[in-house]
Design an enzyme around this catalytic site. Structure first.
Site, PDB file in Angstrom:
ATOM      1  N   ILE A  30       3.113  35.208  25.071  1.00  0.00           N
ATOM      2  CA  ILE A  30       4.195  35.264  26.052  1.00  0.00           C
ATOM      3  C   ILE A  30       5.138  34.093  25.893  1.00  0.00           C
ATOM      4  O   ILE A  30       6.355  34.217  26.118  1.00  0.00           O
ATOM      5  CB  ILE A  30       3.626  35.343  27.493  1.00  0.00           C
ATOM      6  CG1 ILE A  30       4.736  35.688  28.493  1.00  0.00           C
ATOM      7  CG2 ILE A  30       2.919  34.060  27.880  1.00  0.00           C
ATOM      8  CD1 ILE A  30       5.376  37.040  28.294  1.00  0.00           C
ATOM      9  N   ALA A  31       4.628  32.934  25.477  1.00  0.00           N
ATOM     10  CA  ALA A  31       5.489  31.780  25.254  1.00  0.00           C
ATOM     11  C   ALA A  31       6.469  32.044  24.113  1.00  0.00           C
ATOM     12  O   ALA A  31       7.639  31.647  24.181  1.00  0.00           O
ATOM     13  CB  ALA A  31       4.645  30.549  24.941  1.00  0.00           C
ATOM     14  N   ARG A  33       7.793  34.865  23.280  1.00  0.00           N
ATOM     15  CA  ARG A  33       8.845  35.754  23.756  1.00  0.00           C
ATOM     16  C   ARG A  33       9.743  35.076  24.783  1.00  0.00           C
ATOM     17  O   ARG A  33      10.938  35.348  24.827  1.00  0.00           O
ATOM     18  CB  ARG A  33       8.198  37.025  24.319  1.00  0.00           C
ATOM     19  CG  ARG A  33       7.813  37.969  23.199  1.00  0.00           C
ATOM     20  CD  ARG A  33       6.480  38.665  23.384  1.00  0.00           C
ATOM     21  NE  ARG A  33       6.127  39.336  22.132  1.00  0.00           N
ATOM     22  CZ  ARG A  33       5.485  38.736  21.133  1.00  0.00           C
ATOM     23  NH1 ARG A  33       5.128  37.466  21.232  1.00  0.00           N
ATOM     24  NH2 ARG A  33       5.214  39.385  20.020  1.00  0.00           N
ATOM     25  N   SER A  51      -0.007  21.784  23.930  1.00  0.00           N
ATOM     26  CA  SER A  51      -1.239  22.534  23.776  1.00  0.00           C
ATOM     27  C   SER A  51      -2.391  21.544  23.764  1.00  0.00           C
ATOM     28  O   SER A  51      -2.196  20.337  23.580  1.00  0.00           O
ATOM     29  CB  SER A  51      -1.211  23.336  22.468  1.00  0.00           C
ATOM     30  OG  SER A  51      -2.465  23.934  22.193  1.00  0.00           O
ATOM     31  N   ARG A  52      -3.598  22.043  23.932  1.00  0.00           N
ATOM     32  CA  ARG A  52      -4.764  21.170  23.764  1.00  0.00           C
ATOM     33  C   ARG A  52      -4.967  20.814  22.300  1.00  0.00           C
ATOM     34  O   ARG A  52      -5.697  19.894  21.967  1.00  0.00           O
ATOM     35  CB  ARG A  52      -6.018  21.848  24.321  1.00  0.00           C
ATOM     36  CG  ARG A  52      -6.020  21.976  25.847  1.00  0.00           C
ATOM     37  CD  ARG A  52      -7.401  22.387  26.358  1.00  0.00           C
ATOM     38  NE  ARG A  52      -7.423  22.437  27.818  1.00  0.00           N
ATOM     39  CZ  ARG A  52      -7.232  23.523  28.537  1.00  0.00           C
ATOM     40  NH1 ARG A  52      -6.969  24.665  27.929  1.00  0.00           N
ATOM     41  NH2 ARG A  52      -7.277  23.489  29.849  1.00  0.00           N
ATOM     42  N   TYR A  72      -1.449  18.685  27.604  1.00  0.00           N
ATOM     43  CA  TYR A  72      -0.519  19.102  28.641  1.00  0.00           C
ATOM     44  C   TYR A  72      -0.015  17.902  29.440  1.00  0.00           C
ATOM     45  O   TYR A  72       1.111  17.924  29.957  1.00  0.00           O
ATOM     46  CB  TYR A  72      -1.189  20.124  29.559  1.00  0.00           C
ATOM     47  CG  TYR A  72      -1.620  21.371  28.820  1.00  0.00           C
ATOM     48  CD1 TYR A  72      -0.706  22.103  28.060  1.00  0.00           C
ATOM     49  CD2 TYR A  72      -2.940  21.807  28.865  1.00  0.00           C
ATOM     50  CE1 TYR A  72      -1.095  23.240  27.374  1.00  0.00           C
ATOM     51  CE2 TYR A  72      -3.332  22.960  28.179  1.00  0.00           C
ATOM     52  CZ  TYR A  72      -2.416  23.654  27.437  1.00  0.00           C
ATOM     53  OH  TYR A  72      -2.796  24.785  26.748  1.00  0.00           O
ATOM     54  N   HIS A  93      -4.038  27.800  34.603  1.00  0.00           N
ATOM     55  CA  HIS A  93      -2.764  27.680  35.322  1.00  0.00           C
ATOM     56  C   HIS A  93      -2.785  26.553  36.344  1.00  0.00           C
ATOM     57  O   HIS A  93      -1.841  25.760  36.432  1.00  0.00           O
ATOM     58  CB  HIS A  93      -2.429  28.998  36.034  1.00  0.00           C
ATOM     59  CG  HIS A  93      -1.933  30.064  35.111  1.00  0.00           C
ATOM     60  ND1 HIS A  93      -1.495  31.297  35.562  1.00  0.00           N
ATOM     61  CD2 HIS A  93      -1.816  30.100  33.767  1.00  0.00           C
ATOM     62  CE1 HIS A  93      -1.132  32.029  34.535  1.00  0.00           C
ATOM     63  NE2 HIS A  93      -1.321  31.338  33.436  1.00  0.00           N
ATOM     64  N   LYS A 111       2.552  34.723  35.698  1.00  0.00           N
ATOM     65  CA  LYS A 111       1.801  35.507  36.674  1.00  0.00           C
ATOM     66  C   LYS A 111       0.373  35.735  36.173  1.00  0.00           C
ATOM     67  O   LYS A 111       0.154  35.861  34.967  1.00  0.00           O
ATOM     68  CB  LYS A 111       2.512  36.822  36.964  1.00  0.00           C
ATOM     69  CG  LYS A 111       2.888  37.669  35.744  1.00  0.00           C
ATOM     70  CD  LYS A 111       1.721  38.412  35.144  1.00  0.00           C
ATOM     71  CE  LYS A 111       2.087  39.048  33.842  1.00  0.00           C
ATOM     72  NZ  LYS A 111       0.885  39.430  33.064  1.00  0.00           N
ATOM     73  N   ASP A 190      -3.706  40.630  34.207  1.00  0.00           N
ATOM     74  CA  ASP A 190      -2.679  40.893  33.200  1.00  0.00           C
ATOM     75  C   ASP A 190      -1.796  42.082  33.548  1.00  0.00           C
ATOM     76  O   ASP A 190      -0.583  42.031  33.364  1.00  0.00           O
ATOM     77  CB  ASP A 190      -3.335  41.150  31.837  1.00  0.00           C
ATOM     78  CG  ASP A 190      -3.744  39.876  31.126  1.00  0.00           C
ATOM     79  OD1 ASP A 190      -2.851  39.150  30.670  1.00  0.00           O
ATOM     80  OD2 ASP A 190      -4.955  39.599  31.036  1.00  0.00           O
TER      81      ASP A 190
END
Length: 345
Positions: A30-31, A33, A51-52, A72, A93, A111, A190
């Site tokens: 999703i990131a 896009r 990112s980790r 993060y 999140h 979401k 999802d």
């Protein structure tokens, strides 16, 4: 009612929104896009990714000219980031959003904002304590099509809403993280979240929830929920019948039945597209919104966030935090009836 006229969408041009500097937390599907949508359609600037794994961050950031951070916390501390887009798996999140807020950064959280209502409330409280912006990235409610739907429902053009019928299923392969119980597996967070979100947005707080579901084998042989159906009751007698699955594709339409007319959002209802209204006399009226995918639609939410922050706001009108909580409360009740617990609960 043959003279039915659709309202014009009120969504401003994303190119005219104030430009903010975005940091992306979680270099996943999703990131990718989200960043592509902003680069193609909007005025926003993406400056960094976190990112980790610094290697994953660098692999995502290098071709896009983004500064890469291996945690993060480092992303949140970046002085060239105004707002953090949290695109990690659901179970991260809360921690990632809180780290950004503690560093003084605004947040837009994919979401659902948290795996339950309590987590979303924690994020809301942390943002309020610091006077910062927080919102849930439910891209559907920021799209022009959904603005038309909201106007038709809230202006009473359909009459009193009596029923909502909606489905959303996709085939997710067994390798998908939705089969991982450690990552809050199942279709609810999802896919089903869209159903619950739009139903509670249009009909209000659910006064009762009745849920049924079935499990499938998850990672390590641990069962996870594979499909869920729910009946929601609302004040005034309205009901919503919702069904989600990760075992196969469904039409993914969303129907709102009113006392004067019925509205059907073309599938997939959660993205850009058209809709049909059929009035009591049987006449159909068409609103032909342009179909599209995530790249065609994710920039609308970023522009709305930028406008709100520039105006000194701490929420967006399109998805107030109380609406996010209303959705999660109904989802919590549904999965509670099925014995679905997520990590840390």
């Amino acid at each position: 009612m043959s003279g039915f006229v659709f309202p014009e969408p009120r969504v401003p041009d994303a190119m005219e929104a104030p430009s903010l500097r975005w940091g992306v937390a979680g270099p996943g599907w999703i990131a990718e896009r989200f960043v592509e949508s902003l680069l193609r359609h909007g005025s926003q600037r993406v400056t960094a990714v976190g990112s980790r794994s610094v290697e994953r961050a660098a692999a995502f950031g290098a071709p896009r000219g983004l500064r890469a951070h291996g945690s993060y916390e480092d992303l949140a501390a970046d002085p060239d980031v105004d707002v953090v887009y949290v695109a990690t798996p659901h179970t991260a999140h809360l921690d990632v959003a809180l780290a950004a807020l503690e560093a003084g950064k605004h947040v837009l959280v994919e979401k659902p904002m948290g795996i339950n209502a309590a987590q979303a409330e924690t994020i809301r409280a942390a943002a309020a304590a610091r006077g910062l912006f927080a919102a849930e990235a439910l891209w559907t409610v920021f799209l022009p099509r959904y603005d038309v739907v909201q106007q038709l429902v809230r202006d009473g053009r359909l009459g009193a809403v009596t029923q909502i019928v909606a489905d959303y299923g996709e085939y997710l392969p067994p390798s998908h993280r939705a089969y991982d119980p450690a990552l809050a597996g199942g279709p609810l967070l999802d896919l089903g979240v869209y159903l619950f979100a739009l139903a509670t947005d249009l009909a209000g707080e659910a006064t009762a929830v009745t849920a049924r579901g079935a499990t499938v084998p998850g990672h390590g042989g641990v069962p996870v929920n594979g499909r869920l159906s729910a009946l929601l009751d609302f004040d005034g007698g309205a009901q919503a019948a919702l069904a989600t699955t990760m075992g196969g594709f469904t039409p993914a339409t969303f129907t709102v039945v009113g006392s004067e007319a019925t509205l059907v959002m073309d599938g997939p209802f959660n993205g850009p597209g058209g809709l049909t209204v059929r009035t009591k006399d049987g006449t159909e009226h068409r609103w032909d919104g342009k179909p599209g995918n995530h790249v065609d639609g994710l920039h609308f939410q970023a522009a709305a966030v930028a406008r709100a922050i520039a105006a000194g706001g701490t929420e967006v009108a399109e998805r107030p935090l109380e609406a996010t909580l209303r959705t999660l409360r109904a989802m919590d009740e549904a999965r509670g009836q099925l014995g679905i617990a997520y990590p840390g609960e």
